[in-house]
Scaffold this motif. Structure first.
Motif, short mmCIF file in Angstrom:
data_model
loop_
_atom_site.label_atom_id
_atom_site.label_comp_id
_atom_site.label_asym_id
_atom_site.label_seq_id
_atom_site.Cartn_x
_atom_site.Cartn_y
_atom_site.Cartn_z
N TYR A 94 -54.22 54.32 29.03
CA TYR A 94 -54.31 55.56 29.80
C TYR A 94 -55.80 55.88 29.99
O TYR A 94 -56.54 55.99 29.01
N THR A 95 -56.20 56.04 31.24
CA THR A 95 -57.61 56.28 31.56
C THR A 95 -57.74 57.53 32.42
O THR A 95 -57.00 57.70 33.40
N ALA A 96 -58.66 58.40 32.06
CA ALA A 96 -58.93 59.58 32.88
C ALA A 96 -59.64 59.15 34.16
O ALA A 96 -60.66 58.46 34.10
N ILE A 97 -59.10 59.53 35.31
CA ILE A 97 -59.79 59.20 36.56
C ILE A 97 -60.44 60.44 37.18
O ILE A 97 -61.19 60.33 38.15
N THR A 98 -60.14 61.60 36.61
CA THR A 98 -60.88 62.82 36.90
C THR A 98 -61.17 63.47 35.54
O THR A 98 -60.57 63.08 34.54
#
Length: 219
Positions: A94-98
């Protein structure tokens, strides 16, 4: 034992489930608030997770084998599906894109409430149902991506965006490249089709925000 203020016999939204687990005055769970910047990894799960994470704000990309399998927004619970699977878990990142805020609960405290409160099971069922609905939206978007991109964008906008009149506003920071990954479209193809949508006035992409103009959905 005190009873929750939430009533049994309903299907709940993710936002209601978040309030139930974090804010229920009769049994609030302790949680940690963590902030992530765009591009930061929130977690990589290869086994049953040791924490349940709730997206307080922001957009998160779920990926497996370095490929996007979902874009996830506010109030979504991360890690629920790993609690009950009997098969080997595919490594999921899971990666934050904002810029993203995560509320993190230990799996143990989450399970304790599930076991001690009967209505908790209904909230769990609701969360799993809502995940299935989100996945169906994704499948629908994928099925239209190559033939009707604007319909695919509309489906994504219904999940992540905000509708105002004839316009859908996507979260600030969500890019054309993120959407291409979500729809499994190559960057080159997406760039060409995106330029066409902008030329037709269907999409505007300025000031780090994408807007879909739904007055005309013909490419």
């Amino acid at each position: 034992m005190s009873q929750s203020l939430f009533l049994e016999g309903s299907i709940y939204s993710n936002e209601q489930a978040k309030r139930y687990f974090l804010e229920d005055p009769t049994y609030p769970l302790p949680f940690e608030t963590i902030q992530y910047q765009a591009g930061e990894t929130i977690s990589t799960e290869q086994t049953k997770c040791n924490a349940i994470r709730i997206i307080g704000s922001g957009i998160v990309m779920q990926s497996q084998n370095k490929e996007c399998v979902d874009l996830i927004g506010k109030d979504t619970f991360l890690g629920i599906d790993s609690l009950y699977t009997l098969s080997k878990i595919t490594a999921t990142t899971y990666t934050a894109i904002t810029p993203t805020i995560i509320y993190q609960i230990t799996t143990q405290s989450f399970m304790n409430k599930l076991n001690e409160r009967n209505e908790s099971q209904l909230f769990l069922i609701s969360l799993m149902r809502n995940t299935t609905i989100r996945q169906l939206y994704h499948f629908t978007a994928l099925s239209h991506a190559t033939t009707h991109l604007t319909l695919a964008l509309t489906k994504l906008g219904e999940i992540l965006g905000e509708t105002k009149g004839n316009m859908i506003y996507f979260p600030e920071g969500l890019s054309q490249q993120h959407i291409a990954a979500y729809l499994n479209i190559s960057k080159t193809v997406m760039k060409n089709r995106w330029a066409k949508l902008i030329e037709q006035g269907i999409v505007s992409d300025a000031n780090n925000e994408i807007v879909l103009h739904t007055g005309s959905l013909n490419e």
